[in-house]
Design a protein around this motif. Structure first.
Motif, short mmCIF file in Angstrom:
data_model
loop_
_atom_site.label_atom_id
_atom_site.label_comp_id
_atom_site.label_asym_id
_atom_site.label_seq_id
_atom_site.Cartn_x
_atom_site.Cartn_y
_atom_site.Cartn_z
N ASN A 170 -13.94 29.20 88.75
CA ASN A 170 -14.15 27.89 88.99
C ASN A 170 -12.46 27.54 89.37
OD1 ASN A 170 -13.15 27.51 86.58
ND2 ASN A 170 -14.96 25.99 85.84
N GLY A 171 -11.49 28.25 88.80
CA GLY A 171 -10.13 27.84 88.99
C GLY A 171 -9.54 27.23 87.88
N ALA A 172 -10.21 27.26 86.60
CA ALA A 172 -9.72 26.85 85.44
C ALA A 172 -8.79 27.61 84.97
CB ALA A 172 -10.82 26.63 84.46
N PRO A 173 -7.97 27.06 84.04
CA PRO A 173 -6.74 28.18 83.53
C PRO A 173 -7.36 29.33 82.89
CG PRO A 173 -6.40 26.09 82.98
CD PRO A 173 -7.66 25.83 83.39
N CYS A 174 -6.47 30.36 82.94
CA CYS A 174 -6.83 31.46 82.51
C CYS A 174 -7.38 31.69 80.79
CB CYS A 174 -6.03 32.94 82.72
SG CYS A 174 -4.43 32.79 82.20
N ASP A 175 -8.16 32.44 80.54
CA ASP A 175 -8.45 32.65 78.97
C ASP A 175 -8.65 33.83 78.63
OD1 ASP A 175 -10.86 33.38 79.90
OD2 ASP A 175 -11.72 31.52 80.07
N THR A 176 -9.32 34.11 77.51
CA THR A 176 -9.25 35.48 76.91
C THR A 176 -10.47 36.36 77.33
OG1 THR A 176 -10.22 34.68 74.83
CG2 THR A 176 -7.81 35.08 75.07
N VAL A 177 -11.38 35.79 78.29
CA VAL A 177 -12.27 36.54 78.91
C VAL A 177 -12.23 37.22 80.02
CG1 VAL A 177 -14.95 36.13 79.24
CG2 VAL A 177 -14.07 35.10 77.68
N ASP B 96 8.33 49.13 86.04
CA ASP B 96 7.58 47.97 86.07
C ASP B 96 7.35 47.36 84.87
OD1 ASP B 96 5.22 46.42 86.72
OD2 ASP B 96 3.79 47.82 85.97
N ARG B 97 7.99 46.05 84.90
CA ARG B 97 8.12 45.32 83.80
C ARG B 97 6.83 44.19 83.75
NH1 ARG B 97 11.80 47.03 79.75
NH2 ARG B 97 13.62 47.65 81.06
N GLU B 98 6.34 43.98 82.49
CA GLU B 98 5.39 43.02 82.31
C GLU B 98 5.97 41.75 81.64
OE1 GLU B 98 1.20 45.68 81.78
OE2 GLU B 98 2.57 45.32 79.96
N ILE B 99 5.71 40.62 82.14
CA ILE B 99 6.62 39.47 81.62
C ILE B 99 5.57 38.46 80.92
CG2 ILE B 99 7.58 37.60 82.37
CD1 ILE B 99 9.08 40.26 83.37
N PHE B 100 6.09 38.50 79.60
CA PHE B 100 5.39 37.43 78.81
C PHE B 100 5.90 35.76 78.62
CE2 PHE B 100 4.40 41.54 77.63
CZ PHE B 100 2.93 41.64 77.24
N ALA B 101 5.21 34.95 78.32
CA ALA B 101 6.06 33.57 78.14
C ALA B 101 6.89 33.81 76.90
CB ALA B 101 5.10 32.70 77.89
N PRO B 102 7.92 32.86 77.01
CA PRO B 102 8.97 32.87 75.85
C PRO B 102 8.27 31.91 74.89
CG PRO B 102 9.81 31.56 77.63
CD PRO B 102 8.72 32.22 78.35
N ARG B 103 8.83 31.66 73.79
CA ARG B 103 8.29 30.99 72.80
C ARG B 103 8.27 29.32 73.12
NH1 ARG B 103 11.63 33.60 67.85
NH2 ARG B 103 10.23 35.56 67.76
N ARG C 208 1.49 26.45 83.05
CA ARG C 208 2.46 26.83 84.28
C ARG C 208 1.43 27.55 85.26
NH1 ARG C 208 6.31 31.02 85.28
NH2 ARG C 208 7.63 30.19 87.31
N GLY C 209 1.34 27.10 86.47
CA GLY C 209 0.43 27.78 87.42
C GLY C 209 -1.04 28.35 86.96
N GLY C 210 -1.56 27.53 86.21
CA GLY C 210 -2.81 27.75 85.65
C GLY C 210 -2.99 28.86 84.53
N VAL C 211 -1.80 29.21 84.06
CA VAL C 211 -1.70 30.01 82.87
C VAL C 211 -1.25 29.40 81.61
CG1 VAL C 211 -0.77 32.16 82.14
CG2 VAL C 211 -1.26 31.92 84.45
N PRO C 212 -2.13 29.38 80.65
CA PRO C 212 -1.58 28.28 79.59
C PRO C 212 -0.57 29.18 78.69
CG PRO C 212 -3.87 28.48 79.42
CD PRO C 212 -3.42 29.50 80.58
N ALA C 213 0.59 28.57 78.19
CA ALA C 213 1.79 29.36 77.62
C ALA C 213 1.07 30.44 76.46
CB ALA C 213 2.62 28.14 77.10
N GLU C 214 0.23 29.53 75.49
CA GLU C 214 -0.52 30.53 74.38
C GLU C 214 -0.93 31.79 74.79
OE1 GLU C 214 0.61 29.81 71.42
OE2 GLU C 214 1.61 28.26 72.17
N TRP C 215 -1.73 31.91 76.07
CA TRP C 215 -2.22 33.00 76.49
C TRP C 215 -0.96 33.99 76.81
CZ3 TRP C 215 -2.06 35.93 80.75
CH2 TRP C 215 -3.04 37.00 81.16
N ALA C 216 -0.19 33.46 77.87
CA ALA C 216 0.90 34.14 78.21
C ALA C 216 1.97 34.95 77.27
CB ALA C 216 1.49 33.52 79.61
N LYS C 217 1.84 34.39 75.95
CA LYS C 217 2.57 34.64 74.93
C LYS C 217 2.28 36.00 74.37
CE LYS C 217 4.50 30.19 73.67
NZ LYS C 217 4.34 29.21 72.34
N ASN C 218 0.65 36.29 74.50
CA ASN C 218 0.14 37.56 74.12
C ASN C 218 -0.45 38.45 75.27
OD1 ASN C 218 0.14 36.78 71.31
ND2 ASN C 218 -1.40 34.88 72.10
N TYR C 219 -0.43 38.24 76.49
CA TYR C 219 -0.83 38.83 77.51
C TYR C 219 0.30 38.41 78.54
CZ TYR C 219 -5.14 38.39 74.96
OH TYR C 219 -6.08 38.49 74.04
#
Length: 119
Positions: free
Chosen positions: A30-37, A83-90, A96-107
């Motif tokens: 539905n376009g909601a921010p990403c989650d852990t599912v 190929d570098r995988e980028i995580f969110a900084p602390r 940002r862009g539909g990606v929660p910072a707390e999610w992007a700190k781990n994925y």
């Protein structure tokens, strides 16, 4: 990718940033921010059509699995240097862009490809 190959001189490098496939897989349909599912299968991934979603409708995003990206690059003639995988900084903003910072700190939310055109 083929146009980038055509424009590069032999020995040239292409470095580009894109969304990580995992961020697409974890974004609800539905376009909601990403989650852990996981909300869609990884196999056969091509991207997502966001034009008719309930939350933040936009356009169509194209993305492939990691192995499919590598296959595209090799088929064209590139060599993959990194190929570098980028995580969110602390100190990342909440969303940002539909990606929660707390999610992007781990994925990884984004990836950076380093390609070369052999000389």
């Amino acid at each position: 990718m083929r146009e980038a190959w055509r424009l590069l001189r032999p020995g040239g490098r292409l470095v580009f940033l894109g969304n990580h496939p995992l961020s697409l897989l974890c974004t609800p349909r539905n376009g909601a921010p990403c989650d852990t599912v996981l909300h869609r299968p990884y196999r056969g991934m091509w991207g997502a059509d966001w034009t008719k979603v309930e939350i933040d409708p936009s356009g169509i995003s194209f993305n492939l699995t990691i192995s499919d990206w590598v296959a595209v690059f090799l088929d064209i003639g590139f060599t993959v240097q990194n190929d570098r995988e980028i995580f969110a900084p602390r100190q990342a903003a909440p969303v940002r862009g539909g990606v929660p910072a707390e999610w992007a700190k781990n994925y990884p939310a984004e990836q950076v490809w380093h390609l070369a055109k052999p000389g």
